[in-house]
Design a protein around this motif. Sequence first.
Motif, short mmCIF file in Angstrom:
data_model
loop_
_atom_site.label_atom_id
_atom_site.label_comp_id
_atom_site.label_asym_id
_atom_site.label_seq_id
_atom_site.Cartn_x
_atom_site.Cartn_y
_atom_site.Cartn_z
N ASN A 81 0.83 -1.20 0.00
CA ASN A 81 0.00 0.00 0.00
C ASN A 81 0.87 1.26 0.00
O ASN A 81 2.07 1.22 0.29
CB ASN A 81 -0.90 0.02 1.25
CG ASN A 81 -1.59 -1.30 1.49
OD1 ASN A 81 -2.62 -1.58 0.90
ND2 ASN A 81 -1.02 -2.14 2.35
N VAL A 82 0.25 2.38 -0.29
CA VAL A 82 0.91 3.68 -0.26
C VAL A 82 0.30 4.51 0.87
O VAL A 82 -0.92 4.56 1.02
CB VAL A 82 0.72 4.43 -1.60
CG1 VAL A 82 1.42 5.79 -1.55
CG2 VAL A 82 1.26 3.59 -2.76
N THR A 84 -1.12 7.63 2.82
CA THR A 84 -1.80 8.85 2.40
C THR A 84 -0.94 10.05 2.77
O THR A 84 0.02 9.93 3.56
CB THR A 84 -3.16 8.98 3.10
OG1 THR A 84 -2.94 9.13 4.51
CG2 THR A 84 -4.02 7.74 2.84
N GLN A 85 -1.25 11.21 2.21
CA GLN A 85 -0.50 12.41 2.56
C GLN A 85 -0.62 12.71 4.05
O GLN A 85 0.37 13.11 4.70
CB GLN A 85 -1.00 13.62 1.75
CG GLN A 85 -0.22 14.90 1.99
CD GLN A 85 1.22 14.82 1.54
OE1 GLN A 85 1.50 14.47 0.39
NE2 GLN A 85 2.15 15.14 2.42
N THR A 104 1.91 12.49 -7.11
CA THR A 104 0.54 12.45 -7.61
C THR A 104 0.27 11.08 -8.22
O THR A 104 1.18 10.39 -8.70
CB THR A 104 0.33 13.55 -8.65
OG1 THR A 104 1.34 13.46 -9.65
CG2 THR A 104 0.39 14.93 -8.00
N THR A 105 -0.99 10.66 -8.21
CA THR A 105 -1.33 9.29 -8.61
C THR A 105 -0.99 8.98 -10.06
O THR A 105 -0.76 7.82 -10.40
CB THR A 105 -2.83 9.04 -8.38
OG1 THR A 105 -3.59 10.05 -9.08
CG2 THR A 105 -3.16 9.09 -6.90
N ASN A 106 -0.94 10.00 -10.93
CA ASN A 106 -0.58 9.73 -12.33
C ASN A 106 0.92 9.53 -12.52
O ASN A 106 1.37 9.18 -13.60
CB ASN A 106 -1.08 10.86 -13.23
CG ASN A 106 -0.37 12.17 -12.95
OD1 ASN A 106 -0.17 12.53 -11.79
ND2 ASN A 106 0.02 12.90 -13.99
N TYR A 108 2.82 7.35 -10.83
CA TYR A 108 3.31 6.00 -10.51
C TYR A 108 2.17 4.99 -10.62
O TYR A 108 0.98 5.35 -10.65
CB TYR A 108 3.88 5.96 -9.10
CG TYR A 108 2.84 6.09 -8.01
CD1 TYR A 108 2.23 4.98 -7.45
CD2 TYR A 108 2.45 7.35 -7.55
CE1 TYR A 108 1.26 5.10 -6.47
CE2 TYR A 108 1.48 7.49 -6.58
CZ TYR A 108 0.89 6.35 -6.03
OH TYR A 108 -0.08 6.48 -5.08
N SER A 109 2.54 3.73 -10.65
CA SER A 109 1.58 2.63 -10.55
C SER A 109 2.28 1.46 -9.88
O SER A 109 3.51 1.34 -9.93
CB SER A 109 1.07 2.22 -11.94
OG SER A 109 2.13 1.76 -12.76
N ASP A 138 5.63 17.34 -10.95
CA ASP A 138 5.42 17.50 -9.51
C ASP A 138 6.50 18.38 -8.90
O ASP A 138 6.22 19.30 -8.13
CB ASP A 138 5.43 16.13 -8.82
CG ASP A 138 4.15 15.34 -9.06
OD1 ASP A 138 3.15 15.95 -9.51
OD2 ASP A 138 4.15 14.12 -8.81
N LEU A 149 7.52 8.36 -2.31
CA LEU A 149 6.47 7.34 -2.43
C LEU A 149 6.70 6.34 -1.29
O LEU A 149 7.54 5.44 -1.40
CB LEU A 149 6.54 6.64 -3.78
CG LEU A 149 5.39 5.68 -4.08
CD1 LEU A 149 4.06 6.42 -4.15
CD2 LEU A 149 5.64 4.93 -5.38
#
Length: 448
Positions: A81-82, A84-85, A104-106, A108-109, A138, A149
């Motif tokens: 999991n990642v 949260t901020q 931002t979510t775009n 990384y995956s 970013d 991350l």
Amino acid sequence: MRKTIYLLSMFTGCLACLGACDSSEYEFDNMIPDIYNKILYLQTNGKQELTLYDTGERNRFSYSVIKSGSEPKSTATADVNVLTQEELDEQYGQLEGVNYKLLTTNAYSLENAHMDFASGDMYKTVTVAVDPDAVKADMEADPDAVWVLPLYVSSEADSINADRNSVFLQFTEIIAPSVQFSNTSVNVIEKQYGLVETFTQEVPFKLDVENTSWDITCDFAVDASYVDTYNESHDTSFKLLDANYYSFNGQMALPQGTTETSLVITVEGGSLEPGDYMLPIRMVDTSLFTPTEGKDLYTLAFRIVGTQLDRTGWSVTANSETVSGGTGGASDVLDDDVNTYWHSKWNNGYAPLPHELTIDTKTTHKFTQVALQRRLGYNYARAGYFYISNDGSSWTQVGAFTMENTDATQMFSVTPTEGRYVKIQVTESANENDCAAFAEIYLYGISE
């Protein structure tokens, strides 16, 4: 709810107890709590600083989740999991006083973030794919932030080692990949005149990232102008190796899967006279990415050492000397005794620079090198020049020298020049009184 282990020492104590007791008195299953049957953890954990390469593709980083415990053949499940901020701020930013920002979510995956371990699986791998362009955006949007991350492992059914359950990825910079020579330092290779034949030199070059996807062609050419540039800045006398004496492939490939290979230079050395030779090869073009400035030039430099000339019958004079204790005169540089030496004048006042020694070899030679050995243990003469003359009055400067702080004999090449006389002129001294001293001087070349 994810399960986490905080006290692994309990598990260790149980195992120690089992080893000390009769197995008939204890049942293994009763000794080890269920939470220790399967323990999951990240093989790589803690903070990791990463450089991203702008290749036009996502950079991929893989991390292994390990399954261990008293029953490693059991099945298990886990998720990567990642944070949260909000969690990032609470667990890291506020404690360290650092402005960490979550990518931002775009940007990384995660691939294979959910893991199902079969009984035979000892580990599973999660892959983090990061988009350098998105990360760059970013960073430009908030250049004062530290972009990260933070990942952690959790499980609804199995236990996680709390000390090894997270990896904190911090992205430090984004750079463009480059093709470059692996070694660009100039190292002079020595060959002996009369013994040198055809030889080859392998010159490694590489892509500075792992080449997983590209077919790259590289073009090479001789940069003849670099020889003069090098000589002027180093007081050397290299000459460009003539095209008749070398060959190499002007274009080579780094195919997909090959990160490093070698350019092979072949030198036909058997017909070369003594002297210093240079072949500067520049990487002039690549089909993909750009050669690294400063690492796009390889310089093949080699010295063919002439024959050491017989000093029998030679004479030598100096513009100053002090003889004391049976040594100090100019003739001591030709006596084959490293414990004697010539020394510039020091009694009743010191002689000023330059100090000069003039050797008369009594016949004509083509001189190619001069070797100097200092007075043992004394760092006096620092630098100077070499001159050659046919008559002892009209001189041609043929080279320069800079001494290292060592007792070893130091060889310097000169422009191959015919003559009878050789002058060694010391223009710089490392001694506060500008003294100079040599134990031995040897000359190399070709006798006429």
